[in-house]
Design a protein around this motif. Structure first.
Motif, PDB file in Angstrom:
ATOM      1  N   UNK A 172       0.847  -1.228  -0.021  1.00  0.00           N
ATOM      2  CA  UNK A 172      -0.051   0.099  -0.190  1.00  0.00           C
ATOM      3  C   UNK A 172       0.727   1.226   0.046  1.00  0.00           C
ATOM      4  N   UNK A 173       0.305   2.399   0.335  1.00  0.00           N
ATOM      5  CA  UNK A 173       0.894   3.636   0.242  1.00  0.00           C
ATOM      6  C   UNK A 173       1.956   3.649   1.379  1.00  0.00           C
ATOM      7  N   UNK A 174       1.906   3.079   2.589  1.00  0.00           N
ATOM      8  CA  UNK A 174       3.033   2.923   3.481  1.00  0.00           C
ATOM      9  C   UNK A 174       4.231   2.204   2.850  1.00  0.00           C
ATOM     10  N   UNK A 175       3.908   1.071   2.484  1.00  0.00           N
ATOM     11  CA  UNK A 175       4.941   0.100   2.038  1.00  0.00           C
ATOM     12  C   UNK A 175       5.604   0.696   1.003  1.00  0.00           C
ATOM     13  N   UNK A 176       4.968   1.233  -0.135  1.00  0.00           N
ATOM     14  CA  UNK A 176       5.473   1.421  -1.387  1.00  0.00           C
ATOM     15  C   UNK A 176       6.372   2.914  -1.277  1.00  0.00           C
ATOM     16  N   UNK A 177       5.754   3.935  -0.115  1.00  0.00           N
ATOM     17  CA  UNK A 177       6.673   4.993   0.186  1.00  0.00           C
ATOM     18  C   UNK A 177       8.122   4.710   0.745  1.00  0.00           C
ATOM     19  N   UNK A 178       7.849   3.721   1.897  1.00  0.00           N
ATOM     20  CA  UNK A 178       9.275   3.042   2.263  1.00  0.00           C
ATOM     21  C   UNK A 178      10.104   2.818   1.342  1.00  0.00           C
ATOM     22  N   UNK A 179       9.649   1.734   0.453  1.00  0.00           N
ATOM     23  CA  UNK A 179      10.304   1.192  -0.913  1.00  0.00           C
ATOM     24  C   UNK A 179      10.895   2.247  -1.726  1.00  0.00           C
ATOM     25  N   UNK A 180      10.108   3.290  -2.043  1.00  0.00           N
ATOM     26  CA  UNK A 180      10.679   4.278  -2.733  1.00  0.00           C
ATOM     27  C   UNK A 180      11.969   5.126  -2.176  1.00  0.00           C
ATOM     28  N   UNK A 181      11.842   5.310  -0.805  1.00  0.00           N
ATOM     29  CA  UNK A 181      12.868   6.059  -0.263  1.00  0.00           C
ATOM     30  C   UNK A 181      14.169   5.244  -0.202  1.00  0.00           C
ATOM     31  N   UNK A 182      14.144   3.923   0.072  1.00  0.00           N
ATOM     32  CA  UNK A 182      15.229   3.076   0.213  1.00  0.00           C
ATOM     33  C   UNK A 182      15.651   2.965  -1.382  1.00  0.00           C
ATOM     34  N   UNK A 183      15.152   2.771  -2.039  1.00  0.00           N
ATOM     35  CA  UNK A 183      15.658   2.491  -3.502  1.00  0.00           C
ATOM     36  C   UNK A 183      16.326   3.769  -3.726  1.00  0.00           C
ATOM     37  N   UNK A 184      15.831   4.794  -3.644  1.00  0.00           N
ATOM     38  CA  UNK A 184      16.416   6.117  -3.722  1.00  0.00           C
ATOM     39  C   UNK A 184      17.695   6.525  -3.349  1.00  0.00           C
ATOM     40  N   UNK A 185      17.914   5.449  -2.249  1.00  0.00           N
ATOM     41  CA  UNK A 185      19.298   5.604  -1.617  1.00  0.00           C
ATOM     42  C   UNK A 185      20.253   4.362  -2.041  1.00  0.00           C
ATOM     43  N   UNK A 244      -1.836   8.749  -6.342  1.00  0.00           N
ATOM     44  CA  UNK A 244      -0.736   8.476  -5.719  1.00  0.00           C
ATOM     45  C   UNK A 244      -0.298   7.105  -5.439  1.00  0.00           C
ATOM     46  N   UNK A 245      -1.420   6.314  -5.260  1.00  0.00           N
ATOM     47  CA  UNK A 245      -0.969   4.694  -5.065  1.00  0.00           C
ATOM     48  C   UNK A 245      -0.407   4.095  -6.486  1.00  0.00           C
ATOM     49  N   UNK A 246      -0.949   4.462  -7.366  1.00  0.00           N
ATOM     50  CA  UNK A 246      -0.508   4.032  -9.042  1.00  0.00           C
ATOM     51  C   UNK A 246       0.958   4.710  -9.110  1.00  0.00           C
ATOM     52  N   UNK A 247       1.276   5.833  -8.903  1.00  0.00           N
ATOM     53  CA  UNK A 247       2.576   6.594  -9.444  1.00  0.00           C
ATOM     54  C   UNK A 247       3.393   5.873  -8.551  1.00  0.00           C
ATOM     55  N   UNK A 248       3.142   5.642  -7.154  1.00  0.00           N
ATOM     56  CA  UNK A 248       4.283   4.995  -6.221  1.00  0.00           C
ATOM     57  C   UNK A 248       4.791   3.711  -6.821  1.00  0.00           C
ATOM     58  N   UNK A 249       3.728   2.922  -7.128  1.00  0.00           N
ATOM     59  CA  UNK A 249       4.045   1.513  -7.584  1.00  0.00           C
ATOM     60  C   UNK A 249       5.008   1.679  -8.938  1.00  0.00           C
ATOM     61  N   UNK A 293       5.222  11.316   2.405  1.00  0.00           N
ATOM     62  CA  UNK A 293       6.707  12.062   2.301  1.00  0.00           C
ATOM     63  C   UNK A 293       7.411  11.671   3.219  1.00  0.00           C
ATOM     64  N   UNK A 294       7.347  11.687   4.324  1.00  0.00           N
ATOM     65  CA  UNK A 294       8.242  11.652   5.485  1.00  0.00           C
ATOM     66  C   UNK A 294       8.914  10.124   5.478  1.00  0.00           C
ATOM     67  N   UNK A 295       7.753   9.178   5.282  1.00  0.00           N
ATOM     68  CA  UNK A 295       8.207   7.711   5.115  1.00  0.00           C
ATOM     69  C   UNK A 295       9.239   7.498   3.935  1.00  0.00           C
ATOM     70  N   UNK A 296       8.991   8.350   2.727  1.00  0.00           N
ATOM     71  CA  UNK A 296      10.014   8.048   1.555  1.00  0.00           C
ATOM     72  C   UNK A 296      11.309   8.954   1.876  1.00  0.00           C
ATOM     73  N   UNK A 297      11.327  10.219   2.384  1.00  0.00           N
ATOM     74  CA  UNK A 297      12.455  10.826   2.212  1.00  0.00           C
ATOM     75  C   UNK A 297      13.152  11.088   3.890  1.00  0.00           C
ATOM     76  N   UNK A 298      12.474  10.461   4.725  1.00  0.00           N
ATOM     77  CA  UNK A 298      13.130  10.969   6.077  1.00  0.00           C
ATOM     78  C   UNK A 298      13.365   9.186   6.851  1.00  0.00           C
ATOM     79  N   UNK A 299      12.276   8.465   6.719  1.00  0.00           N
ATOM     80  CA  UNK A 299      12.235   7.328   7.279  1.00  0.00           C
ATOM     81  C   UNK A 299      13.358   6.311   7.079  1.00  0.00           C
TER      82      UNK A 299
END
Length: 363
Positions: free
Chosen positions: A11-24, A159-164, A336-342
């Protein structure tokens, strides 16, 4: 193939966290459930919301503010990576009140929180006449409103579609239609799914929403999450008449009015009821009388993910090092925090956010 991280929950939580980790630069596999899973990401209200959060825990207000402040940058990142816009609008949001006494009592709460936050809690009080200038269609029953300037909303399905898509664009793997049944850990984590497949990773982040209650104990978590049903109405597309969102109604980017939401302790029942829909429709018409003429095109019920005190849970496993629990009922606000800070917290960075007040020891 073993990933650096396995995210349980797409979902949005998991995909946001995944986005942030991938960006690192981390490799990530996301395990998503099937269409029978309870999916808050497909049934929520789409608010990026600060006001009223953290009245009893200022750190939650700060965490919400941090996320709201970087949401615009996150939306730009999403657009740059995927070409999709998520219809973010942050022009403030309303808390409507139908009596002067109720408005006064809420303002007193906000002022206490504002003092605890060192003054960083930008809101203003609008009496009925002032509010009428901002929202000409407001009804005579509305005594006034609190306009909080850090609030806004997005289109949650976009948002969900774009995150995936963004996760895939960055090299992440999303495995759909599988449920994790067991987890073992030696040199790495091995997650066995209901189809017999095994997915391995060096670390695991449990972002499965209500599914965390079942899987969490295997990873050393209490995961005391519970469902709360919210019912929602969507009207036909209408000309623009609503300038800012509220918890009662918002006009989405396509023009329809989203009306919500109930707060019902009914276990895992996510159905729609006549009484629930009538309740929120009545309140919406009381707030915006023009809605009495609007046609309803669909309704739905969805389940929020709530901890005992309503705050997020961020927990590192004490029995399985490398396992993390991330759960909240404000997945859109905190995306946003889950992707960029968490990810800094997951990686143990020196500048990681202090999330100690959100661990499970408080229960």
């Amino acid at each position: 193939m073993e990933s650096d991280y396995v995210i349980v929950g797409g979902g949005v939580v998991g995909l946001s966290v995944a986005w942030g980790l991938l960006s690192r630069g981390k490799s990530v596999t996301v395990i998503d459930g099937d269409d029978g899973s309870f999916r808050a990401s497909r049934g929520n209200f789409g608010l990026v919301w600060v006001q009223s959060k953290g009245l009893n825990q200022p750190r939650y207000a700060q965490w919400s503010q941090q996320s709201a402040a970087i949401w615009n940058s996150f939306a730009d990142d999403i657009h740059g990576n995927t070409g999709h816009r998520v219809a973010l609008e942050q022009k403030g949001g309303y808390s409507f009140h139908f009596s002067e006494q109720d408005l006064y009592e809420t303002v007193e709460q906000y002022n206490r929180l504002k003092s605890q936050l060192g003054g960083n809690y930008p809101f203003e009080i609008l009496g009925h006449n002032e509010l009428k200038k901002e929202e000409p269609e407001i009804g005579p029953s509305v005594a006034g409103a609190i306009l909080h300037h850090q609030d806004g909303h997005v289109n949650p399905l976009k948002l969900l579609k774009a995150l995936a898509q963004g996760v895939r664009n960055q090299g992440g793997h999303i495995v759909n239609g599988r449920k994790v049944q067991s987890v073992t850990h030696d040199t790495s984590f091995r997650l066995r799914c209901d189809d017999g497949s095994v997915i391995e990773g060096s670390k695991v982040v449990l972002c499965a929403g209500l599914g965390a209650a079942e899987l969490g104990p295997q990873l050393g978590f209490k995961a005391p999450v519970r469902p709360q049903r919210g019912q929602v109405i969507i009207t036909e597309k209408l000309p623009k008449f609503m300038n800012r969102p509220s918890l009662i109604a918002r006009q989405v980017d396509e023009g329809g009015i989203q009306i919500g939401a109930t707060n019902e302790e009914v276990g895992y029942q996510d159905n729609v009821t006549g009484g629930g829909i009538a309740e929120i429709a009545e309140q919406a018409v009381k707030t915006y009388p023009i809605l009495s003429r609007a046609q309803i095109v669909r309704t739905w019920g969805a389940l929020r993910v709530l901890s005992p005190d309503g705050l997020p849970i961020y927990q590192k496993s004490k029995t399985m090092p490398g396992a993390f629990l991330v759960t909240c009922h404000s997945g859109i606000t905190l995306s946003a925090a889950h992707a960029k800070i968490l990810p800094d917290w997951l990686e143990g960075a020196s500048d990681a956010p202090d999330l100690e007040v959100f661990n499970e020891d408080r229960f």
